[in-house]
Design a protein around this motif. Structure first.
Motif, PDB file in Angstrom:
ATOM      1  N   PRO A  88      58.119  -4.012-123.880  1.00 30.23           N
ATOM      2  CA  PRO A  88      59.048  -4.393-122.820  1.00 30.23           C
ATOM      3  C   PRO A  88      60.259  -5.127-123.393  1.00 30.23           C
ATOM      4  O   PRO A  88      60.158  -5.853-124.377  1.00 30.23           O
ATOM      5  CB  PRO A  88      58.229  -5.323-121.939  1.00 30.23           C
ATOM      6  CG  PRO A  88      57.293  -5.994-122.896  1.00 30.23           C
ATOM      7  CD  PRO A  88      56.970  -4.940-123.937  1.00 30.23           C
ATOM      8  N   CYS A  89      61.369  -4.930-122.737  1.00 27.71           N
ATOM      9  CA  CYS A  89      62.599  -5.620-123.116  1.00 27.71           C
ATOM     10  C   CYS A  89      62.639  -6.961-122.393  1.00 27.71           C
ATOM     11  O   CYS A  89      62.492  -7.001-121.170  1.00 27.71           O
ATOM     12  CB  CYS A  89      63.803  -4.779-122.717  1.00 27.71           C
ATOM     13  SG  CYS A  89      65.380  -5.629-122.882  1.00 27.71           S
TER      14      CYS A  89
ATOM     15  N   GLY B  28      64.860  -6.936-119.510  1.00 28.39           N
ATOM     16  CA  GLY B  28      64.550  -5.993-118.436  1.00 28.39           C
ATOM     17  C   GLY B  28      65.261  -4.660-118.526  1.00 28.39           C
ATOM     18  O   GLY B  28      65.288  -3.904-117.557  1.00 28.39           O
TER      19      GLY B  28
ATOM     20  N   ASP C 118      65.717  -0.811-119.479  1.00 28.25           N
ATOM     21  CA  ASP C 118      64.938   0.378-119.812  1.00 28.25           C
ATOM     22  C   ASP C 118      65.658   1.036-120.989  1.00 28.25           C
ATOM     23  O   ASP C 118      66.560   1.863-120.819  1.00 28.25           O
ATOM     24  CB  ASP C 118      64.850   1.334-118.621  1.00 28.25           C
ATOM     25  CG  ASP C 118      63.932   2.508-118.880  1.00 28.25           C
ATOM     26  OD1 ASP C 118      63.765   2.908-120.060  1.00 28.25           O
ATOM     27  OD2 ASP C 118      63.382   3.048-117.910  1.00 28.25           O
TER      28      ASP C 118
ATOM     29  N   GLU D 198      69.543  -0.626-112.959  1.00 26.70           N
ATOM     30  CA  GLU D 198      69.539  -2.036-112.585  1.00 26.70           C
ATOM     31  C   GLU D 198      70.039  -2.909-113.731  1.00 26.70           C
ATOM     32  O   GLU D 198      70.768  -3.876-113.539  1.00 26.70           O
ATOM     33  CB  GLU D 198      68.129  -2.455-112.179  1.00 26.70           C
ATOM     34  CG  GLU D 198      68.057  -3.861-111.629  1.00 26.70           C
ATOM     35  CD  GLU D 198      66.666  -4.217-111.141  1.00 26.70           C
ATOM     36  OE1 GLU D 198      66.293  -5.387-111.330  1.00 26.70           O
ATOM     37  OE2 GLU D 198      65.974  -3.356-110.588  1.00 26.70           O
ATOM     38  N   LYS D 199      69.634  -2.574-114.945  1.00 26.39           N
ATOM     39  CA  LYS D 199      70.074  -3.264-116.160  1.00 26.39           C
ATOM     40  C   LYS D 199      70.509  -2.198-117.151  1.00 26.39           C
ATOM     41  O   LYS D 199      69.889  -1.141-117.256  1.00 26.39           O
ATOM     42  CB  LYS D 199      68.931  -4.077-116.785  1.00 26.39           C
ATOM     43  CG  LYS D 199      68.291  -5.101-115.876  1.00 26.39           C
ATOM     44  CD  LYS D 199      69.035  -6.392-115.954  1.00 26.39           C
ATOM     45  CE  LYS D 199      68.313  -7.453-115.142  1.00 26.39           C
ATOM     46  NZ  LYS D 199      68.518  -8.765-115.644  1.00 26.39           N
TER      47      LYS D 199
ATOM     48  N   ASP E  39      73.571  -5.856-120.490  1.00 26.36           N
ATOM     49  CA  ASP E  39      72.629  -6.949-120.252  1.00 26.36           C
ATOM     50  C   ASP E  39      71.832  -7.334-121.497  1.00 26.36           C
ATOM     51  O   ASP E  39      71.026  -8.263-121.458  1.00 26.36           O
ATOM     52  CB  ASP E  39      71.658  -6.565-119.123  1.00 26.36           C
ATOM     53  CG  ASP E  39      72.379  -6.349-117.814  1.00 26.36           C
ATOM     54  OD1 ASP E  39      72.951  -7.334-117.305  1.00 26.36           O
ATOM     55  OD2 ASP E  39      72.402  -5.207-117.317  1.00 26.36           O
TER      56      ASP E  39
END
Length: 91
Positions: free
Chosen positions: A22-23, A26, A28, A54-55, A59
């Motif tokens: 996972p980042c 957040g 992807d 969303e990101k 980000d």
């Protein structure tokens, strides 16, 4: 002869496998890379889909978590800067 898909044969290339996840921010990462690669190939919808995330690369916090996890040795933190610059330039 069937060629084998190994981390060595794709070193330095993002194959959207999500091992980098996972980042912490957040993002992807696989989708960001995929839309970037599609945009470079001329896909006119890739920018729209990238911007709808969303990101996105903007980000990225540069923590290098993804770099350490990538079995293909992709410098994802540098690539996020490249992707951010590309899509910012195209606005």
């Amino acid at each position: 002869m069937i060629s084998r898909f190994t981390p060595e044969s794709f070193a330095g290339t993002c194959v959207y496998c999500s091992h980098c996840m996972p980042c912490p921010a957040g993002i992807d990462i696989a989708l960001v890379n995929k839309y970037y690669d599609l945009a470079l190939l001329g896909d006119s919808l890739a920018r729209k889909y990238y911007l709808s995330l969303e990101k996105n690369a903007s980000d990225c916090i540069g923590c290098t978590h993804c770099d350490k996890r990538c079995p293909f040795h992709v410098d994802q933190s540098a690539r996020m800067k490249e992707i951010r610059a590309y899509f910012d330039e195209k606005q």
